[in-house]
Structures are given as C-alpha cells and as structure tokens.
Scaffold this active site. Structure first.
Site, PDB file in Angstrom:
ATOM      1  N   SER A 141     -35.472  17.568  -0.722  1.00  0.00           N
ATOM      2  CA  SER A 141     -36.098  16.151  -0.430  1.00  0.00           C
ATOM      3  C   SER A 141     -37.518  16.351  -0.439  1.00  0.00           C
ATOM      4  CB  SER A 141     -35.527  15.603   0.587  1.00  0.00           C
ATOM      5  OG  SER A 141     -36.269  14.554   1.189  1.00  0.00           O
ATOM      6  N   TYR A 156     -34.175  15.730   9.873  1.00  0.00           N
ATOM      7  CA  TYR A 156     -33.725  15.662   8.398  1.00  0.00           C
ATOM      8  C   TYR A 156     -34.935  16.450   7.806  1.00  0.00           C
ATOM      9  CZ  TYR A 156     -33.452  14.085   3.779  1.00  0.00           C
ATOM     10  OH  TYR A 156     -33.006  13.917   2.155  1.00  0.00           O
TER      11      TYR A 156
END
Length: 255
Positions: A141, A156
C-alpha cells in the site's frame, strides 16, 4: 502475456484486487489456485474464471491460521503438481491510534493478516517457486511509503512497511536462485473494503469522492488496473525487475 501451464496462487481472491488478478490470470491461460474466507464470493469469482477458460482450485481458508496456510500450499501442489507464482494479496485495514486502549490488539491483528501470513505462505511456497524459477508478488500500500493518521493509523502503515522490506530481503536472498520478488503499492482502489465501515451508501460515496480529490489525476483505481500490473510483474516482460516497490496511486504520493 501468456501464462499457459503456469500455476498461480492468489490469496484474498474472493473480491477486489485478488479477484481481479485471479480472473486475469485465468484469461491468460494460467492454472489458478484462489484463497478466501467468503465461500459465496469465491464461487462467484470461480465462475468468472471458468468463463475465461480456466477452472480454478478454490480453497476456503483463513491465512492467519497456520494449519490453513499449510493446507493452502499442500492442496495447490497436490492438485497441480507445481507452483510458479505466489500473489500475497490477503489483507485488511483497521483504523488505529497509538493512544487507543486496544492499540496493541489492533496491531497484532493487522500484523498477523497483513505481514505474518505472507511470510509463512512464502516460507512454505518458496521451495516450489525456486524449483520452477517463478516469482512472488506482495500487495502492499502507499501507506507503507507515507504515514497516515487515525483514519488508517500506525498499525496498518507499519504492517505494510514491513511487507515492503520483507519483499526486498527475500528478493535479495532468492535472486541467485532465479526467483524474483516484488511489491505493488496501490493508492485508493474501489473495493468492498469500504463497505465494512459504511452501512450508508451515500457516506461510502462521499469517502470515494474525497479520496479522488486527493489524487493529482482526480480518479480512483479499479481492481483490474492493479491486476494488470500484477500480471506484468509476474510475466517474462518483467524478467529484470526484482526487489522493486511499485506505487500505482494516480499520483497520490505526490500530493
């Protein structure tokens, strides 16, 4: 980009990026092993692969469970006899604050799914991929490359940054054995993940519109676009690429 006779294992294959990748590999003649927890969604993706001309091996499993990870690899090898490409796509995002009482529990949960599962799958799959001189693609990501606040949070971001560096480490180790390992780092992608946080469709649409405005190209990627990059990096056209981190974000990181 023909993948005829190639065996591809895709985790998180029931929707979003994983589903798009599985279907695209099937369209290019690959033998696909797809993993997910939602049986209904898996069957829907399986039907689309069949229409593309390839009947996939569907494995209902939870990649955070060690016994399931072992079963994923053993079932794939038992069914196809080999493994050429591993796509570590399974993952999720849980908003996290370091000040939250459950900060460590959230961190542990995200690390288990976003990082540890990819490491264990790679550990078990690597001997077969070395044998086939194949490659591994990890879906990371843009959060690995830039910190985000509470709406995404430290847990995350940390899990994805760890996945990127894991990619580099394994790429360096396996390069002498003819195996390539790369990471793909999407920005905003229109997947089902938003539905976990918004029961109101209008609120979900507001979120996508807000994300769109944060990109210089003023758009949100579709899962199929990420699938195209997965196929390119898995193909012989990318034979000189390893240890790379590919942002595909409509310019998100520049803004």
């Amino acid at each position: 980009m023909s993948f005829k006779s190639k065996v591809v294992l895709v985790t998180g294959g029931s929707s979003g990026i994983g589903a798009a990748a599985a279907i695209k590999f099937a369209e290019e003649g690959a033998k696909v092993s797809m993993v997910g927890r939602n049986e209904k969604k898996l069957q829907n993706v399986s039907d689309k692969c069949k229409k593309a001309g390839s009947i996939p091996l569907v494995i209902n499993a939870d990649v955070t469970k060690d016994e399931d990870v072992k079963r994923i690899i053993s079932d794939t090898i038992k069914h196809y006899g080999r493994l050429d490409i591993l796509v570590n796509n399974a993952g999720t995002c849980i908003p996290s604050s370091i000040l939250a009482p459950n900060a460590v529990q959230t961190f542990d949960s995200l690390m288990a799914l976003n990082l540890r599962s990819a490491i264990y799958l790679t550990n078990l799959a690597a001997p077969y991929i070395v044998e086939s001189k194949g490659n591994i693609i990890n879906i990371s990501s843009v959060a690995a490359l830039r910190p985000f606040e509470d709406e995404v949070g430290f847990a995350y971001c940390t899990s994805k940054a760890g996945l990127d560096h894991f990619t580099r480490c394994v790429a360096l180790e396996l390069a002498p054995k003819g195996v390539r390992v790369n990471s793909i780092n999407p920005g905003p992608v229109r997947t089902d993940i938003a539905k976990r946080y918004f029961t109101d469709e209008s609120k979900e649409q507001e979120m996508w519109e807000s994300a769109k405005k944060m990109t210089p190209l003023n758009r949100i990627s579709e899962p199929e676009e990420i699938g195209d990059l997965i196929l390119y990096l898995a193909s012989e056209k990318a034979r000189s690429i390893t240890g790379a981190v590919y942002a595909i974000d409509n310019g998100y990181l520049m803004k």
